[in-house]
Motif scaffolding. Structure first.
Motif: not given
Ligand SMILES: [Zn+2]
Length: 519
Positions: A335-339, A300-303, A475-479
């Motif tokens: 959500q487009a945070t990863v994009l 797991t990691c940040t985006v 796995m991104a620990l996204s909001d």
């Protein structure tokens, strides 16, 4: 022998419990009147979205009988009479009027089938309805009022469902999935219907018991693919073979619902209370003792870190799961945070499936394949939860579907001017909330996921089809509405003290019975 043939459908099932019953006149199966119907959804109370009528798929009457999901019922020498089954993609709380309308139709259909000996309820168990706590209990109470006190009620559950004392007091039997990812849906439904038919034929009212366990884990930490989940759930088939035990269920519960009933639980159906108590206490203690062992099964990691690691990977395809916005856990999927991170990092050779954005999808259909479009992507369902991303894209593919509500488009976002095909980001846009967790979800859009260096999906733990090809899995620990950082979730107002929200809890398993079994 009908009795033998029922359980023989279940791999590894035992007849011990059944053969322990003294021989007596059975009710012929053909004389039994059994109905089925239910509602299944998982609702995050941290989502600002509302699940409305148009998001439910409702199968009624003959549509149910002929559906793939319920064709197993045809194997029984009794006709299971359909009412309705309503299901929706996990999401925000169900709008009150939507729930009341579906419930009213279910009850009307149930009433038309009276008198009934049995009712099978195919449920999920983590529904949240606006202005209501313990929505499943409301559904069962309403059904019980229609069918009367003698009718036996058997429910099948997702292991991410929540249990409560009112639920135990209203049902007669329950069986939950034993795998996560869920690959035992039909076996679970069969356990629930086998028990029901067996008890009706033998004229048994089983005893239902449960132990709430004050532990709440996201599914991503409690998969049955690795320990401690693996060893905890692996015991269930053998325990189910013990005398007088009809079903042993161990439930993780649903962590993204701030409700008093949200908790892990053991639920045991049987005809041997002492044995049931012993097994329930033992399993609950084991689960409690393992509480600090539950870990994510993947890196797991940040985006931003996940995007960088995927780009740096020497192997492919790296699969990056945007976990906080996963629609199959109750995330918005818009959500487009990863994009945004992929574009900022100038990531190449990426397929991203997908972002729910109806206006952007429609803009692609309007422009047509081959057209260049200026898009605002994301944050259309909940503009407060995330920010949209602006991008120039070329429309590559439009799914042929006359209904705009089911449109899906594939666009390519070149990272630099003049980029070659398949460079940059190939993005799937959909008009509705849906996952892309099977290979066919990609191939039906003309995409071969394995040919890309990076695959981005909105998912928690990967599906049985994606997990084997992930190389690596990140796995991104996204909001989002199902943020994995559970101890920092806002508005934990109703939840009872549980681990890990309270780190230093004390717990001794306590078995609770059903009011229906009291003399
Ligand atoms: Zn589940």
């Amino acid at each position: 022998m009908y009795r033998r043939s029922f359980l023989s459908f279940i791999r590894g099932a035992s007849l011990t419990a059944l053969t322990a019953v003294p021989e007596r006149a059975q009710t012929p199966a053909r004389d039994l009147r059994i109905a089925y119907g239910g509602i299944g959804i998982e609702c995050s109370t941290y989502s600002r979205l509302r699940t409305r009528m148009n998001e439910f798929t409702i199968l009624r009457g003959a549509e149910l009988t002929s559906s793939d999901r319920f064709k197993f019922l045809k194997r029984y020498p009794v006709t299971f009479m359909p009412t309705l089954v309503a299901t929706a993609t996990p999401g925000g709380p169900v709008e009150r009027q939507t729930y009341e309308t579906i419930k009213a139709e279910f009850l009307k259909r149930l009433e038309a089938l009276l008198p009934l000996d049995g009712l099978y309820l195919p449920m999920h168990g983590a529904m949240f309805v606006d202005g209501m706590q313990d929505a499943e209990a409301d559904w069962y109470h309403a059904a019980r009022r229609v069918v009367g006190p003698d009718c036996l009620l058997s429910a099948s559950y997702d292991l991410h469902g929540n249990i409560s004392q009112p639920i135990i007091d209203t049902l007669d039997m329950l069986s939950a999935f034993r795998t996560a990812p869920h690959i035992d849906r039909e076996e679970t439904m069969l356990r629930a219907t086998d028990m029901l038919l067996h008890c009706l034929r033998e004229k048994i009212r089983p005893t239902l018991m449960w132990v709430p366990i004050p532990v709440l884990m996201p599914g991503e930490r409690s998969s049955t693919e690795w320990d401690p989940g693996k060893r905890l759930w692996a015991q269930l088939p053998a325990l189910n073979r013990e005398p007088g035990i009809l079903d042993v269920s161990l439930l993780v519960g649903y962590v993204w619902a701030d409700e008093p009933r949200s908790t892990a639980a053991v639920v045991i159906t049987g005809t041997a209370p002492d044995n049931q108590r012993r097994i329930a206490t033992n399993l609950a203690q084991q689960y409690w003792d393992a509480r600090a062992e539950f870990k994510f099964g993947t890196e797991t990691c940040t985006v931003d870190d996940c995007v960088q690691r995927a780009m740096d990977a020497k192997t492919q395809p790296a699969i990056l799961a945007d976990s906080g916005d996963n629609p199959t856990g109750g995330g918005n999927s818009d959500q487009a945070t990863v994009l945004e991170s992929l574009l900022r990092h100038k990531a190449q050779n990426v397929v991203f499936a997908g972002i729910t954005d109806r206006p952007a999808t429609e803009a692609c259909y309007k422009a047509g394949v081959g057209a260049r479009v200026s898009l605002s992507i994301g944050a259309t369902l909940d503009p407060k939860a995330s920010q949209p991303v602006k991008a120039e894209a070329v429309v590559k593919f439009l799914l042929a579907d006359a209904d705009p509500a089911h449109h899906e488009a594939v666009v390519q976002i070149p990272v630099e001017a003049g980029a070659l095909p398949r460079q940059g980001i190939t993005l799937v846009l959909s008009a509705y909330r849906r996952p892309y967790h099977d290979i066919q979800d990609f191939t039906r859009l003309g995409l071969d996921p394995k040919s890309f260096k990076i695959i981005v999906v909105k998912s928690g733990y990967l599906s049985p089809e994606l997990a084997p090809i992930a190389n690596p899995s990140l796995m991104a620990l996204s909001d989002g509405a199902i943020n994995q950082d559970i101890v920092h979730l806002p508005a934990n107002r109703y939840r009872r003290p549980s681990y890990p929200f309270v780190a230093d809890l004390k717990f001794t398993p306590k078995v609770y019975g059903s009011v229906r079994n009291r003399p």
